[in-house]
Design an enzyme around this catalytic site. Sequence first.
Site, PDB file in Angstrom:
ATOM      1  N   HIS A 188      46.545 -30.573  -9.205  1.00  0.00           N
ATOM      2  CA  HIS A 188      45.922 -29.411  -9.816  1.00  0.00           C
ATOM      3  C   HIS A 188      45.437 -29.658 -11.240  1.00  0.00           C
ATOM      4  O   HIS A 188      44.445 -29.086 -11.674  1.00  0.00           O
ATOM      5  CB  HIS A 188      46.854 -28.182  -9.759  1.00  0.00           C
ATOM      6  CG  HIS A 188      48.125 -28.325 -10.517  1.00  0.00           C
ATOM      7  ND1 HIS A 188      49.228 -28.950 -10.000  1.00  0.00           N
ATOM      8  CD2 HIS A 188      48.486 -27.907 -11.764  1.00  0.00           C
ATOM      9  CE1 HIS A 188      50.217 -28.910 -10.872  1.00  0.00           C
ATOM     10  NE2 HIS A 188      49.801 -28.295 -11.958  1.00  0.00           N
ATOM     11  N   ASP A 189      46.095 -30.530 -11.987  1.00  0.00           N
ATOM     12  CA  ASP A 189      45.684 -30.801 -13.367  1.00  0.00           C
ATOM     13  C   ASP A 189      45.122 -32.203 -13.570  1.00  0.00           C
ATOM     14  O   ASP A 189      45.095 -32.708 -14.690  1.00  0.00           O
ATOM     15  CB  ASP A 189      46.876 -30.602 -14.320  1.00  0.00           C
ATOM     16  CG  ASP A 189      47.077 -29.145 -14.709  1.00  0.00           C
ATOM     17  OD1 ASP A 189      46.110 -28.363 -14.604  1.00  0.00           O
ATOM     18  OD2 ASP A 189      48.199 -28.794 -15.116  1.00  0.00           O
ATOM     19  N   LYS A 238      42.756 -33.317 -16.428  1.00  0.00           N
ATOM     20  CA  LYS A 238      43.203 -33.524 -17.811  1.00  0.00           C
ATOM     21  C   LYS A 238      43.107 -34.989 -18.246  1.00  0.00           C
ATOM     22  O   LYS A 238      43.211 -35.282 -19.437  1.00  0.00           O
ATOM     23  CB  LYS A 238      44.637 -33.029 -17.974  1.00  0.00           C
ATOM     24  CG  LYS A 238      44.746 -31.509 -17.965  1.00  0.00           C
ATOM     25  CD  LYS A 238      46.185 -31.062 -18.162  1.00  0.00           C
ATOM     26  CE  LYS A 238      46.283 -29.534 -18.186  1.00  0.00           C
ATOM     27  NZ  LYS A 238      47.687 -29.069 -18.327  1.00  0.00           N
ATOM     28  N   HIS A 245      38.996 -29.041 -17.615  1.00  0.00           N
ATOM     29  CA  HIS A 245      39.743 -29.922 -16.713  1.00  0.00           C
ATOM     30  C   HIS A 245      39.666 -29.463 -15.260  1.00  0.00           C
ATOM     31  O   HIS A 245      39.799 -30.265 -14.339  1.00  0.00           O
ATOM     32  CB  HIS A 245      41.202 -30.055 -17.162  1.00  0.00           C
ATOM     33  CG  HIS A 245      42.099 -28.925 -16.749  1.00  0.00           C
ATOM     34  ND1 HIS A 245      42.176 -27.749 -17.454  1.00  0.00           N
ATOM     35  CD2 HIS A 245      42.953 -28.792 -15.696  1.00  0.00           C
ATOM     36  CE1 HIS A 245      43.056 -26.946 -16.867  1.00  0.00           C
ATOM     37  NE2 HIS A 245      43.545 -27.553 -15.800  1.00  0.00           N
ATOM     38  N   HIS A 280      42.891 -23.049  -9.682  1.00  0.00           N
ATOM     39  CA  HIS A 280      44.264 -22.616  -9.961  1.00  0.00           C
ATOM     40  C   HIS A 280      44.392 -21.849 -11.276  1.00  0.00           C
ATOM     41  O   HIS A 280      45.464 -21.313 -11.569  1.00  0.00           O
ATOM     42  CB  HIS A 280      45.229 -23.809  -9.939  1.00  0.00           C
ATOM     43  CG  HIS A 280      45.099 -24.756 -11.088  1.00  0.00           C
ATOM     44  ND1 HIS A 280      44.055 -25.634 -11.224  1.00  0.00           N
ATOM     45  CD2 HIS A 280      45.905 -24.968 -12.165  1.00  0.00           C
ATOM     46  CE1 HIS A 280      44.213 -26.353 -12.320  1.00  0.00           C
ATOM     47  NE2 HIS A 280      45.326 -25.962 -12.906  1.00  0.00           N
ATOM     48  N   ASP A 299      52.632 -22.848 -10.255  1.00  0.00           N
ATOM     49  CA  ASP A 299      52.478 -23.564 -11.534  1.00  0.00           C
ATOM     50  C   ASP A 299      53.053 -22.748 -12.685  1.00  0.00           C
ATOM     51  O   ASP A 299      53.820 -23.260 -13.514  1.00  0.00           O
ATOM     52  CB  ASP A 299      50.991 -23.852 -11.762  1.00  0.00           C
ATOM     53  CG  ASP A 299      50.739 -24.735 -12.967  1.00  0.00           C
ATOM     54  OD1 ASP A 299      51.603 -25.558 -13.313  1.00  0.00           O
ATOM     55  OD2 ASP A 299      49.656 -24.608 -13.571  1.00  0.00           O
TER      56      ASP A 299
END
Length: 379
Positions: free
Chosen positions: A238-239, A242, A267, A293, A322
């Site tokens: 999900h990240d 970044k 991101h 998300h 999250d």
Amino acid sequence: MNDDRRPAGAFKEELTPEQLLKVIFEFTAKIATADRLESVLILMADMGREMIVADRCAVWLIDEERRELFTVVAHGGGEIRIPYGSGLVGTAISEDQSIIIDDAYEDPRHNSDNDKRTGYRTKAIMTIPFRNNEGRVIGAYQAVNKLTESGVFSDKDMEYLSLAASYSGKSLEAFMLREEIVETQREIIFSMGEIGESRSKETGSHVRRVAQYSYWLALGLGMSEREAALLRDASPMHDIGKVAIPDAILHKPGALTDEEFDQIKGHTLIGHQLLRHSKRELLRAASIVALEHHEKWDGSGYPQRLKGEEIHIYGRITAVADVFDALGSARAYKQAWELDRILALFEAERGRHFDPRVVDSLIAQLPRILEIRDQEAEV
């Protein structure tokens, strides 16, 4: 002990060629789309049983590590394990030979322990090894008790079950290879997810917890086990976007400027672009999670300001997972929130930030989620 004599009306007829083809086409189509090893083995056993009109059929596999043979499919029973080389199936596999016997109790190789345990009367048995593409024996079909009037298996039955065994060996190898590829994808996704999280000082434990929370939230919403597992395996990414955000912004100790916050928000788009062109279902799901998300139920999120069910369910679930984990985790810049405070926030944001149904699933699944949080606690 029952000798399996039946009245004439209870016997079954052999399949006609047309019926046989129908069985083969029906089961091979189902096997090709099965997504779990247990399902594949069940379908293979059912196919063999119907092809030769047997009472039971089992697919045995070799457990190389434990030097055992096991079947997870035995009609009327559960998993059975025997030492490698024992019994009729062990003989067939270890000596790479097909075996037909009319009465198991007249053959000293028959292991009657399972009959004694279950009360079932094994009589006629046919056992046929199957091989992988390299020709190595990896298991065997075993059919038990012929249901036609003859009560014994024939050379024609051997021919039919050999056909099923040949197909099954190749299908099992292909399935296991596919599972190995998927497992490799999972490992890569998890590792990449950890990299993305580490850029913002999160941890691998966070990735694992969010994955498991997402799985149980999905099940709580009534999603299938397969789709819940797909989301579990995709959510660690999900990240991932970044990785492209400068450290000076990610690790800035003070407040971010509007321009810097816009870069942080980017991101989601970066992660989506990294993954969106994949043909793999798992990576396509990860691209959705990466993109959505941070969307909010009321339309105030980013990057697309989607609202309500415009947000993909994967994004809505991952958002809850999250945030729940982030609030409950201690970081250098904050203390972990108490559970009551976290739940109060979700109640306040139900219908604003979060999908109300997903919040309800969180509450319903809370005991399981707290158990996961304890198991995956950071050291």
